[in-house]
Design an enzyme around this catalytic site. Structure first.
Site, PDB file in Angstrom:
ATOM      1  N   LYS A  13       0.901  -1.119   0.304  1.00 18.03           N
ATOM      2  CA  LYS A  13      -0.109   0.088   0.006  1.00 18.03           C
ATOM      3  C   LYS A  13       0.932   1.284  -0.099  1.00 18.03           C
ATOM      4  CE  LYS A  13      -1.837  -1.254   3.962  1.00 18.03           C
ATOM      5  NZ  LYS A  13      -1.191  -2.358   4.258  1.00 18.03           N
ATOM      6  N   ARG A  88      -9.042   1.193   9.527  1.00 23.56           N
ATOM      7  CA  ARG A  88      -8.584   0.143   9.597  1.00 23.56           C
ATOM      8  C   ARG A  88      -9.806  -0.805  10.575  1.00 23.56           C
ATOM      9  NH1 ARG A  88      -2.833   0.482   9.199  1.00 23.56           N
ATOM     10  NH2 ARG A  88      -1.639  -1.117   9.971  1.00 23.56           N
ATOM     11  N   ARG A 160      12.005  -2.004  10.335  1.00 22.94           N
ATOM     12  CA  ARG A 160      10.941  -1.475  11.342  1.00 22.94           C
ATOM     13  C   ARG A 160      10.762  -2.337  12.742  1.00 22.94           C
ATOM     14  NH1 ARG A 160       5.530   0.202   7.970  1.00 22.94           N
ATOM     15  NH2 ARG A 160       4.646  -1.052   9.610  1.00 22.94           N
ATOM     16  N   ARG A 171       0.477  -8.890  13.675  1.00 23.16           N
ATOM     17  CA  ARG A 171      -0.204  -7.996  13.017  1.00 23.16           C
ATOM     18  C   ARG A 171      -1.237  -8.595  12.048  1.00 23.16           C
ATOM     19  NH1 ARG A 171       4.533  -5.167  10.401  1.00 23.16           N
ATOM     20  NH2 ARG A 171       3.274  -4.015   9.339  1.00 23.16           N
TER      21      ARG A 171
HETATM   22  P1  AP5 Z   1       4.705  -1.704   1.816  1.00 21.63           P
HETATM   23  O1  AP5 Z   1       4.625  -0.649   0.529  1.00 21.63           O
HETATM   24  O2  AP5 Z   1       5.715  -1.090   2.973  1.00 21.63           O
HETATM   25  O3  AP5 Z   1       3.704  -2.517   2.513  1.00 21.63           O
HETATM   26  P2  AP5 Z   1       2.383  -1.754   3.051  1.00 21.63           P
HETATM   27  O4  AP5 Z   1       1.277  -2.586   2.564  1.00 21.63           O
HETATM   28  O5  AP5 Z   1       2.273  -0.330   3.152  1.00 21.63           O
HETATM   29  O6  AP5 Z   1       2.718  -2.378   4.544  1.00 21.63           O
HETATM   30  P3  AP5 Z   1       2.717  -1.976   5.993  1.00 21.63           P
HETATM   31  O7  AP5 Z   1       3.539  -3.069   6.731  1.00 21.63           O
HETATM   32  O8  AP5 Z   1       3.401  -0.544   6.116  1.00 21.63           O
HETATM   33  O9  AP5 Z   1       1.186  -1.853   6.563  1.00 21.63           O
HETATM   34  P4  AP5 Z   1       0.757  -1.903   7.690  1.00 21.63           P
HETATM   35  O10 AP5 Z   1      -0.796  -1.713   7.430  1.00 21.63           O
HETATM   36  O11 AP5 Z   1       0.690  -3.082   8.565  1.00 21.63           O
HETATM   37  O12 AP5 Z   1       1.381  -0.587   8.530  1.00 21.63           O
HETATM   38  P5  AP5 Z   1       1.232   0.815   8.925  1.00 21.63           P
HETATM   39  O13 AP5 Z   1       2.569   1.627   8.798  1.00 21.63           O
HETATM   40  O14 AP5 Z   1       0.025   1.384   8.470  1.00 21.63           O
HETATM   41  O15 AP5 Z   1       5.542  -2.923   1.227  1.00 21.63           O
HETATM   42  C1  AP5 Z   1       6.171  -3.861   1.951  1.00 21.63           C
HETATM   43  C2  AP5 Z   1       7.438  -4.212   1.392  1.00 21.63           C
HETATM   44  O16 AP5 Z   1       7.270  -5.007   0.131  1.00 21.63           O
HETATM   45  C3  AP5 Z   1       8.401  -3.457   1.044  1.00 21.63           C
HETATM   46  O17 AP5 Z   1      10.048  -3.588   1.580  1.00 21.63           O
HETATM   47  C4  AP5 Z   1       8.494  -2.748  -0.314  1.00 21.63           C
HETATM   48  O18 AP5 Z   1       9.551  -2.685  -1.059  1.00 21.63           O
HETATM   49  C5  AP5 Z   1       7.958  -4.324  -0.898  1.00 21.63           C
HETATM   50  N1  AP5 Z   1       7.039  -4.343  -2.036  1.00 21.63           N
HETATM   51  C6  AP5 Z   1       5.829  -3.779  -2.100  1.00 21.63           C
HETATM   52  N2  AP5 Z   1       5.368  -3.894  -3.268  1.00 21.63           N
HETATM   53  C7  AP5 Z   1       5.959  -4.846  -3.994  1.00 21.63           C
HETATM   54  C8  AP5 Z   1       5.903  -5.614  -5.122  1.00 21.63           C
HETATM   55  N3  AP5 Z   1       5.012  -5.452  -5.716  1.00 21.63           N
HETATM   56  N4  AP5 Z   1       6.757  -6.641  -5.487  1.00 21.63           N
HETATM   57  C9  AP5 Z   1       7.925  -6.752  -4.715  1.00 21.63           C
HETATM   58  N5  AP5 Z   1       8.075  -6.116  -3.661  1.00 21.63           N
HETATM   59  C10 AP5 Z   1       7.271  -5.181  -2.987  1.00 21.63           C
HETATM   60  O19 AP5 Z   1       1.037   0.627  10.562  1.00 21.63           O
HETATM   61  C11 AP5 Z   1       1.796   0.117  11.414  1.00 21.63           C
HETATM   62  C12 AP5 Z   1       1.182   0.381  12.858  1.00 21.63           C
HETATM   63  O20 AP5 Z   1       0.499   1.367  13.154  1.00 21.63           O
HETATM   64  C13 AP5 Z   1       0.033  -0.748  13.061  1.00 21.63           C
HETATM   65  O21 AP5 Z   1       0.295  -1.918  13.453  1.00 21.63           O
HETATM   66  C14 AP5 Z   1      -0.795   0.062  13.988  1.00 21.63           C
HETATM   67  O22 AP5 Z   1      -0.198  -0.392  15.393  1.00 21.63           O
HETATM   68  C15 AP5 Z   1      -0.647   1.343  13.848  1.00 21.63           C
HETATM   69  N6  AP5 Z   1      -1.617   1.835  12.877  1.00 21.63           N
HETATM   70  C16 AP5 Z   1      -1.339   2.385  11.880  1.00 21.63           C
HETATM   71  N7  AP5 Z   1      -2.698   2.853  11.308  1.00 21.63           N
HETATM   72  C17 AP5 Z   1      -3.561   2.647  12.336  1.00 21.63           C
HETATM   73  C18 AP5 Z   1      -4.915   2.590  12.092  1.00 21.63           C
HETATM   74  N8  AP5 Z   1      -5.621   3.130  11.053  1.00 21.63           N
HETATM   75  N9  AP5 Z   1      -5.734   2.151  13.345  1.00 21.63           N
HETATM   76  C19 AP5 Z   1      -5.083   1.658  14.392  1.00 21.63           C
HETATM   77  N10 AP5 Z   1      -3.777   1.569  14.497  1.00 21.63           N
HETATM   78  C20 AP5 Z   1      -2.913   1.997  13.111  1.00 21.63           C
END
Ligand code: AP5
Length: 219
Positions: A13, A88, A160, A171
């Site tokens: 994402k 979420r 991270r 997660r």
């Molecule tokens: P990446 O683009 O980083 O993936 P992502 O879907 O953004 O994954 P996240 O882990 O960041 O999502 P998340 O929703 O768990 O975490 P968030 O930061 O929002 O890609 C992943 C990897 O794959 C990278 O290395 C990239 O290079 C690679 N890649 C991507 N696409 C590719 C492709 N097509 N081919 C090959 N490689 C590829 O949340 C973190 C924490 O914050 C949560 O656990 C929670 O505690 C809190 N939080 C955040 N938002 C909320 C909310 N709305 N409500 C409550 N708590 C929240």
């Protein structure tokens, strides 16, 4: 363009949101990035959020909803936005509906990033990020910088804290329980589109643009 990016951790994402936001000149609103900035700055919100984030749990809805409400009022959101990682929970989705309705804003699409668990775990284990500009890399991808330093700002890349295997497992469980029900929520509203997020990054980008019409109608 006003979109939500929905999907499990590691689906890509953030990677696609950065590209599309830059291409169309719209705001990339990542609740994860915003929370990590609060953690780095040791704000009250950051101190509370860290406890949840480090254990792979969701930060309480009220804190997140207020944070997003303020963010959406900023000038750069007026041209359009991608909400990455929000909503979420059903409660967050309902709060967002209220918020958008009160501002007269209509969503163009909710994009679901569909990928199998093996892909997600591999991507999360290989992810490295820039602690300065939030750029995202992966040690398994060909374009990974050989010196482990960010291509934009030269800062040493880090893993991270929540990409450690036991936190990743938690997660993924939280995603299934709290966030996956949003697929039905948005399907019922008729604006859910799914992309195969396991494809190579540029293909995923093309698929999103194709499904969304690839036009910037936000002006
Ligand atoms: P990446 O683009 O980083 O993936 P992502 O879907 O953004 O994954 P996240 O882990 O960041 O999502 P998340 O929703 O768990 O975490 P968030 O930061 O929002 O890609 C992943 C990897 O794959 C990278 O290395 C990239 O290079 C690679 N890649 C991507 N696409 C590719 C492709 N097509 N081919 C090959 N490689 C590829 O949340 C973190 C924490 O914050 C949560 O656990 C929670 O505690 C809190 N939080 C955040 N938002 C909320 C909310 N709305 N409500 C409550 N708590 C929240």
């Amino acid at each position: 363009m006003r979109m939500i990016f929905l999907g499990p951790p590691g689906a890509g994402k953030g990677t696609q949101a950065v590209k599309l936001a830059a291409k169309y000149g719209i705001a990339h609103i990542s609740t994860g990035d915003m929370l990590r900035e609060h953690v780095r700055n040791e704000t009250e919100l950051g101190k509370e959020a860290k406890i949840y984030m480090d254990s792979g749990r969701l930060v309480p809805d009220e804190l997140i909803i207020e944070m997003v409400r303020r963010r959406l009022k900023k000038e750069d959101s007026k041209k359009g936005f991608i909400l990455d990682g929000f909503p979420r929970t059903v409660k967050q989705a309902e709060a967002l509906d209220e918020l958008l309705k009160s501002e007269g804003i209509v969503l163009d699409a909710v994009v679901f990033f569909d990928a199998d668990e093996e892909t997600l775990v591999r991507r999360l284990s290989g992810r490295r990020v820039c602690p300065n500009c939030n750029a995202i890399y992966n040690v398994y991808n060909e374009d990974y910088p050989s010196e482990d330093c960010c291509k934009n700002c030269g800062v040493k890349l880090v893993q991270r804290d929540d990409d450690k295997p036991d936190v990743v497992r938690q997660r993924l469980k939280v995603y299934e329980k709290e966030t996956a029900p949003l697929l039905a929520y948005y399907k019922d509203k008729g604006n859910l589109i799914a992309v195969d997020a396991s494809l190579e990054s540029d293909e995923v980008l093309r698929a999103i643009e194709g499904l969304c019409g690839g036009k910037d109608d936000s002006n």
